[in-house]
Scaffold this motif. Structure first.
Motif, PDB file in Angstrom:
ATOM      1  N   ALA A  45      55.160   9.379 -20.899  1.00  0.00           N
ATOM      2  CA  ALA A  45      54.218   8.716 -20.001  1.00  0.00           C
ATOM      3  C   ALA A  45      54.548   7.229 -19.964  1.00  0.00           C
ATOM      4  O   ALA A  45      54.857   6.625 -20.996  1.00  0.00           O
ATOM      5  N   ARG A  46      54.485   6.648 -18.787  1.00  0.00           N
ATOM      6  CA  ARG A  46      54.718   5.205 -18.653  1.00  0.00           C
ATOM      7  C   ARG A  46      53.368   4.518 -18.532  1.00  0.00           C
ATOM      8  O   ARG A  46      52.577   4.815 -17.638  1.00  0.00           O
ATOM      9  N   ALA A  47      53.101   3.591 -19.439  1.00  0.00           N
ATOM     10  CA  ALA A  47      51.827   2.868 -19.458  1.00  0.00           C
ATOM     11  C   ALA A  47      52.085   1.375 -19.315  1.00  0.00           C
ATOM     12  O   ALA A  47      52.919   0.810 -20.019  1.00  0.00           O
ATOM     13  N   VAL A  48      51.361   0.768 -18.382  1.00  0.00           N
ATOM     14  CA  VAL A  48      51.403  -0.683 -18.188  1.00  0.00           C
ATOM     15  C   VAL A  48      49.948  -1.142 -18.225  1.00  0.00           C
ATOM     16  O   VAL A  48      49.150  -0.753 -17.379  1.00  0.00           O
ATOM     17  N   PHE A  49      49.584  -1.934 -19.237  1.00  0.00           N
ATOM     18  CA  PHE A  49      48.195  -2.361 -19.363  1.00  0.00           C
ATOM     19  C   PHE A  49      48.106  -3.656 -20.148  1.00  0.00           C
ATOM     20  O   PHE A  49      49.066  -4.052 -20.812  1.00  0.00           O
ATOM     21  N   HIS A  50      46.954  -4.290 -20.024  1.00  0.00           N
ATOM     22  CA  HIS A  50      46.735  -5.508 -20.793  1.00  0.00           C
ATOM     23  C   HIS A  50      45.253  -5.676 -21.110  1.00  0.00           C
ATOM     24  O   HIS A  50      44.392  -5.126 -20.432  1.00  0.00           O
ATOM     25  N   PHE A  51      45.024  -6.431 -22.163  1.00  0.00           N
ATOM     26  CA  PHE A  51      43.672  -6.778 -22.608  1.00  0.00           C
ATOM     27  C   PHE A  51      43.409  -8.217 -22.204  1.00  0.00           C
ATOM     28  O   PHE A  51      44.287  -9.065 -22.327  1.00  0.00           O
ATOM     29  N   PHE A  52      42.203  -8.507 -21.740  1.00  0.00           N
ATOM     30  CA  PHE A  52      41.869  -9.874 -21.365  1.00  0.00           C
ATOM     31  C   PHE A  52      40.355 -10.039 -21.269  1.00  0.00           C
ATOM     32  O   PHE A  52      39.613  -9.064 -21.290  1.00  0.00           O
ATOM     33  N   ARG A  53      39.930 -11.264 -21.136  1.00  0.00           N
ATOM     34  CA  ARG A  53      38.524 -11.572 -20.895  1.00  0.00           C
ATOM     35  C   ARG A  53      38.427 -11.934 -19.415  1.00  0.00           C
ATOM     36  O   ARG A  53      39.081 -12.862 -18.955  1.00  0.00           O
ATOM     37  N   ASP A  54      37.609 -11.179 -18.660  1.00  0.00           N
ATOM     38  CA  ASP A  54      37.542 -11.395 -17.209  1.00  0.00           C
ATOM     39  C   ASP A  54      36.668 -12.603 -16.864  1.00  0.00           C
ATOM     40  O   ASP A  54      36.171 -13.297 -17.750  1.00  0.00           O
ATOM     41  N   LEU A  55      36.481 -12.848 -15.576  1.00  0.00           N
ATOM     42  CA  LEU A  55      35.751 -14.036 -15.133  1.00  0.00           C
ATOM     43  C   LEU A  55      34.291 -14.042 -15.579  1.00  0.00           C
ATOM     44  O   LEU A  55      33.682 -15.098 -15.712  1.00  0.00           O
ATOM     45  N   GLN A  56      33.701 -12.854 -15.788  1.00  0.00           N
ATOM     46  CA  GLN A  56      32.320 -12.777 -16.267  1.00  0.00           C
ATOM     47  C   GLN A  56      32.238 -12.847 -17.789  1.00  0.00           C
ATOM     48  O   GLN A  56      31.154 -12.791 -18.349  1.00  0.00           O
ATOM     49  N   GLY A  57      33.378 -12.918 -18.446  1.00  0.00           N
ATOM     50  CA  GLY A  57      33.402 -12.994 -19.902  1.00  0.00           C
ATOM     51  C   GLY A  57      33.445 -11.640 -20.582  1.00  0.00           C
ATOM     52  O   GLY A  57      33.300 -11.557 -21.803  1.00  0.00           O
ATOM     53  N   LEU A  58      33.664 -10.565 -19.820  1.00  0.00           N
ATOM     54  CA  LEU A  58      33.732  -9.224 -20.399  1.00  0.00           C
ATOM     55  C   LEU A  58      35.100  -8.987 -21.024  1.00  0.00           C
ATOM     56  O   LEU A  58      36.133  -9.304 -20.431  1.00  0.00           O
ATOM     57  N   ARG A  59      35.082  -8.397 -22.218  1.00  0.00           N
ATOM     58  CA  ARG A  59      36.334  -7.988 -22.844  1.00  0.00           C
ATOM     59  C   ARG A  59      36.808  -6.739 -22.107  1.00  0.00           C
ATOM     60  O   ARG A  59      36.102  -5.740 -22.053  1.00  0.00           O
ATOM     61  N   THR A  60      38.011  -6.794 -21.550  1.00  0.00           N
ATOM     62  CA  THR A  60      38.459  -5.770 -20.609  1.00  0.00           C
ATOM     63  C   THR A  60      39.859  -5.280 -20.930  1.00  0.00           C
ATOM     64  O   THR A  60      40.702  -6.035 -21.401  1.00  0.00           O
ATOM     65  N   ILE A  61      40.092  -3.992 -20.637  1.00  0.00           N
ATOM     66  CA  ILE A  61      41.441  -3.423 -20.621  1.00  0.00           C
ATOM     67  C   ILE A  61      41.672  -2.939 -19.197  1.00  0.00           C
ATOM     68  O   ILE A  61      40.796  -2.319 -18.592  1.00  0.00           O
ATOM     69  N   GLU A  62      42.851  -3.249 -18.660  1.00  0.00           N
ATOM     70  CA  GLU A  62      43.169  -2.895 -17.282  1.00  0.00           C
ATOM     71  C   GLU A  62      44.627  -2.474 -17.221  1.00  0.00           C
ATOM     72  O   GLU A  62      45.473  -3.048 -17.909  1.00  0.00           O
ATOM     73  N   GLY A  63      44.914  -1.481 -16.381  1.00  0.00           N
ATOM     74  CA  GLY A  63      46.300  -1.069 -16.227  1.00  0.00           C
ATOM     75  C   GLY A  63      46.428   0.258 -15.519  1.00  0.00           C
ATOM     76  O   GLY A  63      45.521   0.701 -14.807  1.00  0.00           O
ATOM     77  N   GLU A  64      47.577   0.885 -15.738  1.00  0.00           N
ATOM     78  CA  GLU A  64      47.835   2.182 -15.147  1.00  0.00           C
ATOM     79  C   GLU A  64      48.754   2.978 -16.062  1.00  0.00           C
ATOM     80  O   GLU A  64      49.493   2.416 -16.868  1.00  0.00           O
ATOM     81  N   VAL A  87      44.824   4.759 -12.591  1.00  0.00           N
ATOM     82  CA  VAL A  87      44.613   3.316 -12.628  1.00  0.00           C
ATOM     83  C   VAL A  87      43.250   3.107 -13.278  1.00  0.00           C
ATOM     84  O   VAL A  87      42.280   3.758 -12.905  1.00  0.00           O
ATOM     85  N   PHE A  88      43.179   2.231 -14.265  1.00  0.00           N
ATOM     86  CA  PHE A  88      41.936   2.084 -15.013  1.00  0.00           C
ATOM     87  C   PHE A  88      41.569   0.625 -15.216  1.00  0.00           C
ATOM     88  O   PHE A  88      42.425  -0.261 -15.204  1.00  0.00           O
ATOM     89  N   ARG A  89      40.288   0.409 -15.387  1.00  0.00           N
ATOM     90  CA  ARG A  89      39.733  -0.902 -15.744  1.00  0.00           C
ATOM     91  C   ARG A  89      38.458  -0.615 -16.513  1.00  0.00           C
ATOM     92  O   ARG A  89      37.516  -0.040 -15.970  1.00  0.00           O
ATOM     93  N   SER A  90      38.429  -0.994 -17.768  1.00  0.00           N
ATOM     94  CA  SER A  90      37.309  -0.657 -18.644  1.00  0.00           C
ATOM     95  C   SER A  90      36.918  -1.846 -19.508  1.00  0.00           C
ATOM     96  O   SER A  90      37.714  -2.742 -19.760  1.00  0.00           O
ATOM     97  N   THR A  91      35.683  -1.789 -19.981  1.00  0.00           N
ATOM     98  CA  THR A  91      35.180  -2.816 -20.891  1.00  0.00           C
ATOM     99  C   THR A  91      34.408  -2.146 -22.020  1.00  0.00           C
ATOM    100  O   THR A  91      33.923  -1.026 -21.876  1.00  0.00           O
ATOM    101  N   CYS A  92      34.288  -2.857 -23.112  1.00  0.00           N
ATOM    102  CA  CYS A  92      33.476  -2.362 -24.216  1.00  0.00           C
ATOM    103  C   CYS A  92      32.140  -3.094 -24.265  1.00  0.00           C
ATOM    104  O   CYS A  92      31.303  -2.809 -25.110  1.00  0.00           O
ATOM    105  N   ASP A  93      31.912  -4.034 -23.347  1.00  0.00           N
ATOM    106  CA  ASP A  93      30.680  -4.824 -23.310  1.00  0.00           C
ATOM    107  C   ASP A  93      29.654  -4.171 -22.384  1.00  0.00           C
ATOM    108  O   ASP A  93      29.362  -4.680 -21.293  1.00  0.00           O
ATOM    109  N   GLU A  94      29.080  -3.065 -22.829  1.00  0.00           N
ATOM    110  CA  GLU A  94      28.155  -2.298 -21.986  1.00  0.00           C
ATOM    111  C   GLU A  94      26.905  -3.101 -21.627  1.00  0.00           C
ATOM    112  O   GLU A  94      26.509  -3.150 -20.457  1.00  0.00           O
TER     113      GLU A  94
END
Length: 179
Positions: A45-64, A87-94
């Motif tokens: 499987a080919r995975a391209v993803f990254h972790f970051f803090r988005d503009l709202q300050g949410l801890r996020t993982i995004e990729g495909e 394609v995914f975009r998720s956060t742990c800051d519910e």
């Protein structure tokens, strides 16, 4: 067994603070549940993803992630090659996502009390969710051959009017009641 470019379980906070980026291949041997759901997993499987803090300050993982698999055709019972792609975009800051009213735009992922996140399981879940409900060859595909199966051909059978059948049954019942 091949090595992973990342740990199967990561600290979400640490990954976000380091803004970790990955462009990696995940060997089939790590995708056991996907292998059980398909005839075979044909390539890593080919995975391209990254972790970051988005503009709202949410801890996020995004990729495909994508992976070629072989599945069983539900029309003919033969094998069919399918490319799973997610394609995914998720956060742990519910709580924060709910307060911002954007929780319906993001997937919420669980982390342990220590902040650990099962990254490998999450990526495999993304692929599992892309499995077609009823995998089958395209209509008219020559590879899909099943005895007694045809595409677009209607057999020449006389149409039976269901009301005529009902009427004949009714007549038979009247004759039986007279006797």
């Amino acid at each position: 067994m091949a090595d992973l470019a990342f740990s199967p379980v990561v600290s979400f906070d640490k990954a976000v603070s380091l803004e970790q980026h990955y462009d990696t291949l995940i060997d089939q041997s790590f995708l056991k549940r996907l292998g059980d759901a398909c005839v075979s997993v044909d390539a890593p499987a080919r995975a391209v993803f990254h972790f970051f803090r988005d503009l709202q300050g949410l801890r996020t993982i995004e990729g495909e992630i994508s992976c070629p698999v072989t599945m069983r055709c539900q029309r003919c019972g033969g094998d069919i090659k399918v490319e799973l792609h997610s394609v995914f975009r998720s956060t742990c800051d519910e709580a924060k996502a709910k307060s911002l009213k954007i929780d319906d735009h993001l997937d919420i992922v669980p982390v342990t009390a220590a902040g650990d996140f099962e990254l490998l399981g999450y990526l495999e879940d993304c692929l599992l969710l892309e499995i077609p409900y009823s995998p089958r060859h395209d209509e008219g595909d020559k590879a899909c051959v099943s005895p007694g199966m045809s595409f677009g051909e209607i057999p020449d059978e006389p149409e039976v009017n269901p009301f005529a059948v009902l009427d004949s049954l009714k007549q038979e019942m009247k004759k039986a009641n007279r006797q």
